[in-house]
Design a protein around this motif. Sequence first.
Motif, PDB file in Angstrom:
ATOM      1  N   GLN A 216      -2.636  -4.339  -0.163  1.00 55.15           N
ATOM      2  CA  GLN A 216      -3.639  -5.026   0.630  1.00 55.15           C
ATOM      3  C   GLN A 216      -4.151  -4.053   1.704  1.00 55.15           C
ATOM      4  O   GLN A 216      -4.098  -2.848   1.496  1.00 55.15           O
ATOM      5  N   ASN A 217      -4.633  -4.523   2.826  1.00 56.90           N
ATOM      6  CA  ASN A 217      -5.208  -3.643   3.851  1.00 56.90           C
ATOM      7  C   ASN A 217      -4.096  -3.003   4.668  1.00 56.90           C
ATOM      8  O   ASN A 217      -3.492  -3.658   5.520  1.00 56.90           O
ATOM      9  N   VAL A 218      -3.847  -1.730   4.418  1.00 55.71           N
ATOM     10  CA  VAL A 218      -2.725  -1.018   5.038  1.00 55.71           C
ATOM     11  C   VAL A 218      -3.159  -0.460   6.395  1.00 55.71           C
ATOM     12  O   VAL A 218      -4.245   0.101   6.532  1.00 55.71           O
ATOM     13  N   TYR A 219      -2.282  -0.591   7.392  1.00 54.76           N
ATOM     14  CA  TYR A 219      -2.595  -0.088   8.733  1.00 54.76           C
ATOM     15  C   TYR A 219      -1.314   0.356   9.415  1.00 54.76           C
ATOM     16  O   TYR A 219      -0.202   0.069   8.960  1.00 54.76           O
ATOM     17  N   GLY A 220      -1.472   1.055  10.551  1.00 54.94           N
ATOM     18  CA  GLY A 220      -0.317   1.442  11.342  1.00 54.94           C
ATOM     19  C   GLY A 220      -0.532   2.775  12.037  1.00 54.94           C
ATOM     20  O   GLY A 220      -1.577   3.421  11.871  1.00 54.94           O
ATOM     21  N   PRO A 221       0.432   3.196  12.849  1.00 53.61           N
ATOM     22  CA  PRO A 221       0.350   4.485  13.541  1.00 53.61           C
ATOM     23  C   PRO A 221       0.118   5.624  12.555  1.00 53.61           C
ATOM     24  O   PRO A 221       0.714   5.659  11.476  1.00 53.61           O
ATOM     25  N   GLY A 222      -0.747   6.551  12.938  1.00 57.02           N
ATOM     26  CA  GLY A 222      -1.053   7.693  12.084  1.00 57.02           C
ATOM     27  C   GLY A 222      -2.303   7.521  11.259  1.00 57.02           C
ATOM     28  O   GLY A 222      -2.824   8.499  10.711  1.00 57.02           O
ATOM     29  N   GLN A 223      -2.806   6.302  11.151  1.00 55.85           N
ATOM     30  CA  GLN A 223      -4.018   6.061  10.387  1.00 55.85           C
ATOM     31  C   GLN A 223      -5.169   6.902  10.934  1.00 55.85           C
ATOM     32  O   GLN A 223      -5.310   7.052  12.146  1.00 55.85           O
ATOM     33  N   THR A 286       1.409  -9.088   3.202  1.00 56.27           N
ATOM     34  CA  THR A 286       2.248  -9.977   4.002  1.00 56.27           C
ATOM     35  C   THR A 286       2.174 -11.411   3.503  1.00 56.27           C
ATOM     36  O   THR A 286       2.996 -12.243   3.870  1.00 56.27           O
ATOM     37  N   GLY A 287       1.145 -11.713   2.698  1.00 55.61           N
ATOM     38  CA  GLY A 287       0.942 -13.082   2.260  1.00 55.61           C
ATOM     39  C   GLY A 287       0.294 -13.947   3.312  1.00 55.61           C
ATOM     40  O   GLY A 287       0.310 -15.175   3.215  1.00 55.61           O
ATOM     41  N   VAL A 288      -0.307 -13.307   4.340  1.00 54.47           N
ATOM     42  CA  VAL A 288      -0.931 -14.041   5.445  1.00 54.47           C
ATOM     43  C   VAL A 288      -2.359 -13.533   5.653  1.00 54.47           C
ATOM     44  O   VAL A 288      -2.562 -12.338   5.887  1.00 54.47           O
ATOM     45  N   PRO A 289      -3.368 -14.417   5.576  1.00 50.90           N
ATOM     46  CA  PRO A 289      -4.749 -13.984   5.859  1.00 50.90           C
ATOM     47  C   PRO A 289      -5.028 -13.986   7.354  1.00 50.90           C
ATOM     48  O   PRO A 289      -4.627 -14.905   8.068  1.00 50.90           O
ATOM     49  N   LEU A 327       3.170 -12.967  -2.919  1.00 54.81           N
ATOM     50  CA  LEU A 327       4.266 -11.996  -3.011  1.00 54.81           C
ATOM     51  C   LEU A 327       5.437 -12.487  -3.855  1.00 54.81           C
ATOM     52  O   LEU A 327       6.506 -11.860  -3.858  1.00 54.81           O
ATOM     53  N   SER A 328       5.257 -13.569  -4.578  1.00 55.00           N
ATOM     54  CA  SER A 328       6.377 -14.157  -5.332  1.00 55.00           C
ATOM     55  C   SER A 328       7.014 -13.158  -6.285  1.00 55.00           C
ATOM     56  O   SER A 328       8.248 -13.077  -6.394  1.00 55.00           O
ATOM     57  N   LYS A 329       6.204 -12.387  -6.976  1.00 54.32           N
ATOM     58  CA  LYS A 329       6.737 -11.486  -8.003  1.00 54.32           C
ATOM     59  C   LYS A 329       7.547 -10.352  -7.389  1.00 54.32           C
ATOM     60  O   LYS A 329       8.665 -10.065  -7.829  1.00 54.32           O
ATOM     61  N   ARG A 331       8.957 -10.241  -4.529  1.00 51.82           N
ATOM     62  CA  ARG A 331      10.161 -10.802  -3.905  1.00 51.82           C
ATOM     63  C   ARG A 331      11.249 -11.038  -4.945  1.00 51.82           C
ATOM     64  O   ARG A 331      12.409 -10.680  -4.744  1.00 51.82           O
ATOM     65  N   SER A 332      10.870 -11.642  -6.058  1.00 55.53           N
ATOM     66  CA  SER A 332      11.876 -12.025  -7.057  1.00 55.53           C
ATOM     67  C   SER A 332      12.403 -10.833  -7.844  1.00 55.53           C
ATOM     68  O   SER A 332      13.597 -10.759  -8.144  1.00 55.53           O
ATOM     69  N   LYS A 333      11.527  -9.874  -8.179  1.00 59.65           N
ATOM     70  CA  LYS A 333      11.951  -8.755  -9.016  1.00 59.65           C
ATOM     71  C   LYS A 333      12.545  -7.592  -8.226  1.00 59.65           C
ATOM     72  O   LYS A 333      13.472  -6.924  -8.698  1.00 59.65           O
ATOM     73  N   LEU A 334      12.017  -7.338  -7.031  1.00 58.53           N
ATOM     74  CA  LEU A 334      12.453  -6.166  -6.270  1.00 58.53           C
ATOM     75  C   LEU A 334      13.119  -6.521  -4.946  1.00 58.53           C
ATOM     76  O   LEU A 334      13.618  -5.628  -4.249  1.00 58.53           O
ATOM     77  N   GLY A 335      13.119  -7.787  -4.570  1.00 60.23           N
ATOM     78  CA  GLY A 335      13.732  -8.192  -3.308  1.00 60.23           C
ATOM     79  C   GLY A 335      12.970  -7.733  -2.084  1.00 60.23           C
ATOM     80  O   GLY A 335      13.529  -7.632  -0.991  1.00 60.23           O
ATOM     81  N   PHE A 336      11.655  -7.498  -2.254  1.00 59.14           N
ATOM     82  CA  PHE A 336      10.844  -7.027  -1.130  1.00 59.14           C
ATOM     83  C   PHE A 336      10.475  -8.168  -0.204  1.00 59.14           C
ATOM     84  O   PHE A 336      10.079  -9.247  -0.643  1.00 59.14           O
TER      85      PHE A 336
END
Length: 377
Positions: A216-223, A286-289, A327-329, A331-336
């Motif tokens: 999704q829309n990635v952000y954070g320090p260093g962008q 994040t699953g949040v708009p 994010l269901s997939k 979460r279930s497959k990789l535990g993210f």
Amino acid sequence: MKNILITGGAGFIGSNLALKLISKGYQVTVLDNLSPQIHGEYPDKSSGLYNQIKDKVNFIEGSVTSKSDWMLAIKNQDVIVHCAAETGTGQSMYEIEKYVNVNINGTAIMLDILANQPHQVKKVVVASSRSIYGEGKYKHADFGFIYPKHRTSGDMDTKHFDVKYCGCDNLELVATDEESKIHPSSVYGITKQNQEQMIMTVCPTLGIAPVAFRYQNVYGPGQSLKNPYTGILSIFSTQIKNGKGINIFEDGKETRDFVYIDDVVDATILGIEEDAADGEIFNVGTGVPTDIISVANGLISNYGIDTTVTITGKYRIGDIRHNYADLSKIRSKLGFEPKYSFDKGLKNFTEWVATQEIEDDNYAKSIEEMKSRGLYK
């Protein structure tokens, strides 16, 4: 699988991924062309992204459009994380040849080498994008789950920005899962769809495990604060720090799923390390708009700078109205599970921006480029 190649590894996602992999004991090679649009004209002096990795990785300055650069980079690699791409929805609508050449042809060269040359690559992880979903997924009172077509200029010229389906605009937005319809609304989205599909199709025939992450829309320090074509948080931040007002497209109610860089890196490493990821496609968000007005107000509050916010009613051809991840997939497959809320991530981002030199605001130039081509109205 200790040797990992990251294409575009001096970029925002790639460089942060490289540092985390190094801390876990991997040997990392980076192939990157150090694009001035992201790194400035003199990366050694101006690019924090490049400088944080340059002495810690085997760095190859080159292009994914060059077969010889690919041949050099692939040698002795166990895993390829393919992040290199031209990014930017708006710019892709007029820099069409460049986007297709880098994103599609660059990926084709990699796959051609893997299909026809000796190598030891066992897994390819591709940085795909939520842009391939286009206008996303909705629920209609009569028809159930539906996927609206792209919005028309006719509707948006009259300030009607919501999507429609069979004449109805009273639709319920729902999270987009990996089985949702693929119908990108920009050239960038089309190229990311093509990248993903080529890798997911070709790699299994070669005995190589493919994994795709639809970020999704990635952000954070260093962008990058230099690039006026991507990253609304960076664009708004540069405008605020330059003492300029913020002009918001449409009515400001359009939403995106903003996912913090550390969460993206953690998800990508799960794709590298977990066999359960092999052959799979995952959303990362994040699953949040979050609507754009909230983004602008959050930035202003964190910076403590009084800034004018104008809802312009203007729009860009190729932009979508809403999208957020199911994010269901993953979460279930990789535990993210994402660790950063938008408020927490925004605080970290703005604290970092406050330590940076104020960059020139080139956003107006990018808008003029679109306007002159009829893509900004």
